[in-house]
Scaffold this active site. Sequence first.
Site, short mmCIF file in Angstrom:
data_model
loop_
_atom_site.label_atom_id
_atom_site.label_comp_id
_atom_site.label_asym_id
_atom_site.label_seq_id
_atom_site.Cartn_x
_atom_site.Cartn_y
_atom_site.Cartn_z
N ASP A 38 2.69 2.99 10.74
CA ASP A 38 3.10 2.31 9.50
C ASP A 38 4.55 2.64 9.14
OD1 ASP A 38 2.26 4.92 9.14
OD2 ASP A 38 0.97 4.52 7.43
N PRO B 177 5.47 -4.63 -5.40
CA PRO B 177 4.70 -5.76 -5.91
C PRO B 177 3.59 -5.26 -6.84
CG PRO B 177 4.34 -5.44 -3.55
CD PRO B 177 5.33 -4.43 -3.96
N GLY C 15 0.14 -0.58 3.12
CA GLY C 15 1.22 0.31 3.54
C GLY C 15 2.27 0.68 2.52
#
Length: 320
Positions: free
Chosen positions: A153, A101, A108
Amino acid sequence: MTITVSAPGKLMLFGEHAVVYNRPCIVTAVGLRFYVTLEETNGNSITIDSSLENEQYKISVPDLISSSIYPDKVSFVLAAIQHLYRKYGIDKGIAVTTRGPDRSFGLGSSSAITVAIVKALSELFSLNLSTSEMFDLSYQAVLTVQKKASGFDVAAALYGGTIYFLTGGKTILPLEVGQLPIIIGYSGKKVSTVNYVAAVNSLYEKHTWAIESIFELMNQLTERAKDKFLLSDWLTLGEFANLNQGLLESLGVNTFDLAKLIFAARKAGALGAKLSGAGGGDCMYAIATPDTSALVKQSIIDAGGEIVNCDLNADGARLE
Ligand code: MEV
């Protein structure tokens, strides 16, 4: 052959910092997805084209295998390839492309890219790695770059959903949660997790007796929060979030900017709010019922934050 794998980012819900010290945490995967595309090439070089970092990089396989240098913008990709190539004796050239994005809000991206590349390599070279083998390789790669990390994560990126996690993946337990009434606020500042983990570690070394007690309280909160998530008891989880925030404050990882968003959310009727992750910036979250949700969002914006709109409890790493 071309392989594309995507993996989600994560939002830490309870237990950050304590999870580095052998305590559990709860994390949910978020629907900000990061993509790795791999293509086998002739020759023995590895090329990386990272639109995420706006970086292009090239290294030969023998140089990568023997290297102990991991340039910043491609460090996780290089460490992941290196671990897997060493373990399985691979010497083939590949072209790696990463994308994600436009903005990642400190949720993360590094762990998602690490997991995506390990899964993509497993597919490209037909290694048939199990999820736990992929976790181990990805976690080793993250440790190579960050030195000290719990791996929560990596687990979120690989397994997806909402998970109860114990340091190093000793326990990875998916939690059957429904819709999470959680609002994410971004403080506007992206920070280095490594620095905050190091700062807490130096406090731990100096005042172990105090920090151990704080971690133990965090442990108790996370254990109880696990049961409350299964019951969708948002009222209690809100109170737990506030308690957890107080403990994080005592570790010195809160900031004025995060505090403004947290207090604004509570004042607007949130059931509770806390920072999420290492602290120092990045994101906070608030738990809010449908009737207060709009007001809580607006109050976070008015206090200088930005609402991060993304799905929670998102799917783990997958072949695209
Ligand atoms: C960072 O998002 C969370 C920490 O607990 C570090 C880690 O678990 O690796 C501070």
